[in-house]
Design an enzyme around this catalytic site. Structure first.
Site, PDB file in Angstrom:
ATOM      1  N   ASP A 195     -35.056  51.613 -35.268  1.00  0.00           N
ATOM      2  CA  ASP A 195     -34.663  50.936 -36.573  1.00  0.00           C
ATOM      3  C   ASP A 195     -35.679  49.795 -36.659  1.00  0.00           C
ATOM      4  OD1 ASP A 195     -32.968  50.019 -38.589  1.00  0.00           O
ATOM      5  OD2 ASP A 195     -32.289  48.538 -37.474  1.00  0.00           O
ATOM      6  N   ASP A 212     -35.386  46.686 -39.405  1.00  0.00           N
ATOM      7  CA  ASP A 212     -34.526  45.344 -39.450  1.00  0.00           C
ATOM      8  C   ASP A 212     -33.712  44.947 -38.313  1.00  0.00           C
ATOM      9  OD1 ASP A 212     -35.738  44.777 -41.985  1.00  0.00           O
ATOM     10  OD2 ASP A 212     -34.491  46.141 -42.844  1.00  0.00           O
TER      11      ASP A 212
END
Ligand code: BG6
Ligand code: MG
Length: 213
Positions: free
Chosen positions: A7, A9
């Protein structure tokens, strides 16, 4: 493991602070208080869903057209912030770990809901570490749906069961499991309870730490 899916962020960079500043500017304009604690609820959540949560906090109703406009306004401000990002904003330990897995010839992908992924990867120089980018520009279903991670595995031509995901959001850990992948939670153990392993950050982290899962 043949492939490592990250991922973006909250895992590779701390962009949540820019999301916060941009949503806060919108809340200020609409005349209500939006706190950093409120912002926690928006992590891993899509842009439109984030706006809906924000409007719920402010007890404000908007037409679909007004929502589109508000989300665009927030995104323009957010892009102003992230276009000033530099490699110094890569979270501690991240680059060392990426270098370690790349040196072993392992495949890597991004699995993020953000439509702004390409800009962040470019500004931080992280793009050079990834073989594939599955992001908000190509997916239709939000985490915990497994789409983004399955897409990443497909782009890498790797079986989902040979992939491991790194995630800071509960919905992301669920998405990884729904894709049939192992999930390492990056953050708070008491929040990421379903993850196969939880680490506070990548500081001091290496492949050796994954031997237990
Ligand atoms: C996620 C963030 O990665 O991307 C969320 O955790 C954000 O906070 C979502 O809302 C969508 O991002 P963007 O950049 O497309 O608005
Ligand atoms: Mg995240």
């Amino acid at each position: 493991m043949k492939a490592y899916i990250f991922d973006l962020d909250g895992v590779l960079v701390d962009s949540a602070k820019y999301h916060y500043l941009a949503w806060k500017a919108l809340a200020d304009k609409l005349g209500f208080v939006f706190t950093e604690k409120d912002n926690e609820r928006l992590k891993g959540v899509s842009r439109m869903k984030s706006l809906e949560i924000l409007l719920e906090i402010g007890n404000i109703k908007m037409s679909e057209e007004e929502k589109e406009k508000a989300a665009e306004e927030k995104n323009n401000l957010y892009r102003d912030y992230i276009s000033k990002m530099t490699p110094s904003e890569i979270l501690p330990g991240v680059e060392n770990f990426l270098k370690e897995i790349k040196a072993l010839g392992k495949k890597t992908a991004i699995g993020s809901a953000s439509k702004n992924t390409p800009l962040i990867l470019e500004k931080t120089g992280l793009d050079k570490y990834f073989n594939a980018v599955a992001d908000g520009t190509i997916i239709t279903k939000a985490k915990p749906d497994p789409e983004v991670f399955l897409k990443g595995a497909e782009m890498l031509n790797v079986d989902p069961k040979d992939c491991i995901v790194f995630e800071d959001a509960v919905s992301g850990v669920q998405a990884a499991h729904n894709a049939g992948m192992k999930a390492v939670g990056v953050g708070d153990k008491s929040v990421l309870t379903m993850a196969d392993l939880v680490i506070k950050s990548f500081e001091g982290f290496s492949l050796k730490c994954l031997e237990t899962i």
